[in-house]
Design an enzyme around this catalytic site. Structure first.
Site, PDB file in Angstrom:
ATOM      1  N   TYR A 123       1.038  -1.133  -0.073  1.00 31.15           N
ATOM      2  CA  TYR A 123      -0.081  -0.125   0.009  1.00 31.15           C
ATOM      3  C   TYR A 123       0.807   1.434   0.224  1.00 31.15           C
ATOM      4  O   TYR A 123       0.749   2.262   0.167  1.00 31.15           O
ATOM      5  CB  TYR A 123      -0.940   0.094   1.187  1.00 31.15           C
ATOM      6  CG  TYR A 123      -2.011  -1.260   1.168  1.00 31.15           C
ATOM      7  CD1 TYR A 123      -1.482  -2.536   0.995  1.00 31.15           C
ATOM      8  CD2 TYR A 123      -3.350  -0.798   1.166  1.00 31.15           C
ATOM      9  CE1 TYR A 123      -2.554  -3.504   1.139  1.00 31.15           C
ATOM     10  CE2 TYR A 123      -4.353  -1.830   0.940  1.00 31.15           C
ATOM     11  CZ  TYR A 123      -3.964  -3.114   0.984  1.00 31.15           C
ATOM     12  OH  TYR A 123      -4.873  -4.154   0.914  1.00 31.15           O
ATOM     13  N   LYS A 172       4.383 -14.814   5.185  1.00 28.31           N
ATOM     14  CA  LYS A 172       4.678 -15.539   3.907  1.00 28.31           C
ATOM     15  C   LYS A 172       6.138 -15.580   3.845  1.00 28.31           C
ATOM     16  O   LYS A 172       6.681 -15.540   2.536  1.00 28.31           O
ATOM     17  CB  LYS A 172       4.008 -14.930   2.853  1.00 28.31           C
ATOM     18  CG  LYS A 172       3.888 -15.895   1.742  1.00 28.31           C
ATOM     19  CD  LYS A 172       2.798 -17.106   1.704  1.00 28.31           C
ATOM     20  CE  LYS A 172       3.117 -18.157   0.575  1.00 28.31           C
ATOM     21  NZ  LYS A 172       2.353 -19.539   0.694  1.00 28.31           N
ATOM     22  N   ASP A 205      -1.754 -18.590   3.971  1.00 26.35           N
ATOM     23  CA  ASP A 205      -2.350 -19.510   3.608  1.00 26.35           C
ATOM     24  C   ASP A 205      -2.841 -20.564   4.509  1.00 26.35           C
ATOM     25  O   ASP A 205      -4.166 -20.812   4.560  1.00 26.35           O
ATOM     26  CB  ASP A 205      -1.793 -20.127   2.337  1.00 26.35           C
ATOM     27  CG  ASP A 205      -0.301 -20.748   2.269  1.00 26.35           C
ATOM     28  OD1 ASP A 205       0.235 -20.175   3.354  1.00 26.35           O
ATOM     29  OD2 ASP A 205       0.054 -21.418   1.579  1.00 26.35           O
ATOM     30  N   ASP A 229      -5.371  -6.706   5.665  1.00 22.92           N
ATOM     31  CA  ASP A 229      -6.596  -6.293   5.045  1.00 22.92           C
ATOM     32  C   ASP A 229      -7.608  -7.396   4.841  1.00 22.92           C
ATOM     33  O   ASP A 229      -8.693  -7.345   5.165  1.00 22.92           O
ATOM     34  CB  ASP A 229      -5.994  -5.529   3.679  1.00 22.92           C
ATOM     35  CG  ASP A 229      -7.112  -4.563   3.159  1.00 22.92           C
ATOM     36  OD1 ASP A 229      -8.225  -4.684   3.686  1.00 22.92           O
ATOM     37  OD2 ASP A 229      -6.991  -4.146   2.093  1.00 22.92           O
TER      38      ASP A 229
END
Ligand code: NAI
Length: 337
Positions: A123, A172, A205, A229
């Site tokens: 972002y 991740k 995930d 988000d």
């Protein structure tokens, strides 16, 4: 007397902010509202989605309550919400997801608090097409040690202060070895300073699946901007959707409190929107100001009102004829009772 910037916002914004003010007034906390404009209403009034007057007001008052703002898709101005977070360095996006009796949802007794890094990574607004043919595009996600440390620290400090048992660091790092790796490394370092709080780290995930399978295993979650988000909307879904999801954007020098949902243009101007999310955001705001008793009063009045299907808006009970104003009136009456 507090002076607080009030941005009624677009679409259903003015109606749910009016309802929220009624509820706050019932607590007796003296607030003078400094009404300002942003988003579409900023453009209408000042030809600017983030007018200087609005920025100056938040700078002065340090606290704002904000209705949802309409963002034009694709072209037009950048998201006003993202711009405000940057302008005031509101690095914490705090989003609780709590079950309420009476709000239809898959699970009960969920009580998760999400700490999302609110400024960095994807972002950051550093993106472009690589050529005039738009044959490819790139967005650069920057994760800093400083930014990671302060958001993870905020999550752990919150856990200590609110007697939470566990913080889960979501990342991740297996694939994004640098950005994800840095966030995880810093997260583990900070966790080491809080031995009294259980900490685990979990890959995004797997996290998405685990949340859906058994949300009760989670308590406080901390993660980077994009994952936060997405996961915070997922968490809202676990407790019945965006209608009851409040959010706070907090920095060192300012804080903006808002509902997580948008301006709902499809139902604007009909007095049918559910103001719960903004009312809960107002309770978070009062807590932030140190008005804990008033915050608790709002929280328990809304909890009790939501239990009664004859007193809720139609998004929660399709047979209900209760409008935004009436619903807020029920809550205000409980507070003053
Ligand atoms: P939305 O959240 O406004 O609406 C999604 C669906 O939920 C709609 O069917 C709407 O009627 C319903 N809904 C939302 N809030 C509700 C409430 N309080 N009571 C009852 N029903 C409610 O999302 P959408 O349609 O994607 O976005 C509309 C506009 O809002 C867009 O311009 C978007 O950019 C903006 N937006 C602004 C946000 C903010 O200011 N924080 C956050 C999300 C979207």
């Amino acid at each position: 007397m507090y002076t607080i910037t009030l941005i009624p916002g677009d679409g259903i914004g003015p109606s749910i902010t009016e309802a929220t003010i009624k509820v706050i007034e019932a607590t007796g906390v003296p607030i003078q509202w400094d009404v300002q404009y942003a988003g579409m209403s900023g453009i209408e009034k000042y030809k600017d989605p983030i007018p200087e007057e609005t920025i100056a007001s938040i700078q002065k008052n340090k606290t704002a309550l904000k209705g949802p703002l309409t963002t034009q898709l694709g072209k037009g101005f950048r998201s006003v919400n993202v711009a405000l977070r940057k302008e005031f360095d509101l690095y914490i996006n705090l989003r609780p997801a709590k079950s309420f009796e009476g709000v239809p949802s898959r699970y009960s007794n969920v009580n998760i608090v999400m700490f999302r890094e609110n400024i960095e990574e994807f972002y950051s607004g550093i993106e472009h097409y690589i050529d005039a043919q738009k044959s490819a595009a790139e967005t650069i996600g920057i994760v800093t040690r400083f930014g990671s440390e302060r958001i993870v620290r905020a999550a752990f400090e919150y856990a200590v202060k609110h007697h939470r048992r566990k913080v889960s660091i979501v990342h991740k790092a297996n694939i994004m070895k640098y950005t994800g790796g840095l966030f995880l490394e810093v997260g583990r370092q900070v966790a080491g300073e809080f031995p009294q709080i259980e900490c685990n780290d979990i890959i995004i995930d797997n996290m998405a699946m685990q949340l859906v399978l058994n949300p009760h295993q989670f308590d406080v979650i901390v993660t980077t901007n994009l994952f936060g988000d997405i996961l915070s909307d997922l968490c809202s879904g676990l407790v019945g959707g965006l209608g009851v999801a409040p959010g706070a954007n907090i920095g060192k020098d300012a804080a903006i409190f808002e509902a997580v949902h948008g301006s709902a243009p499809d139902i604007a101007g009909k007095d049918i929107a559910n103001p719960s999310a903004l009312i809960l955001a107002a309770a978070m705001m009062l807590n932030h100001l140190g008005e804990k008793e008033a915050a608790e009063k709002i929280h328990s009045a809304i909890t009790e009102t939501l239990k009664d299907p004859s007193k809720v808006t139609r998004d929660l009970n399709p047979n209900s004829k209760i409008g935004t104003k009436q619903f807020a009136q029920f809550i205000a009456e409980r507070i003053t009772r």
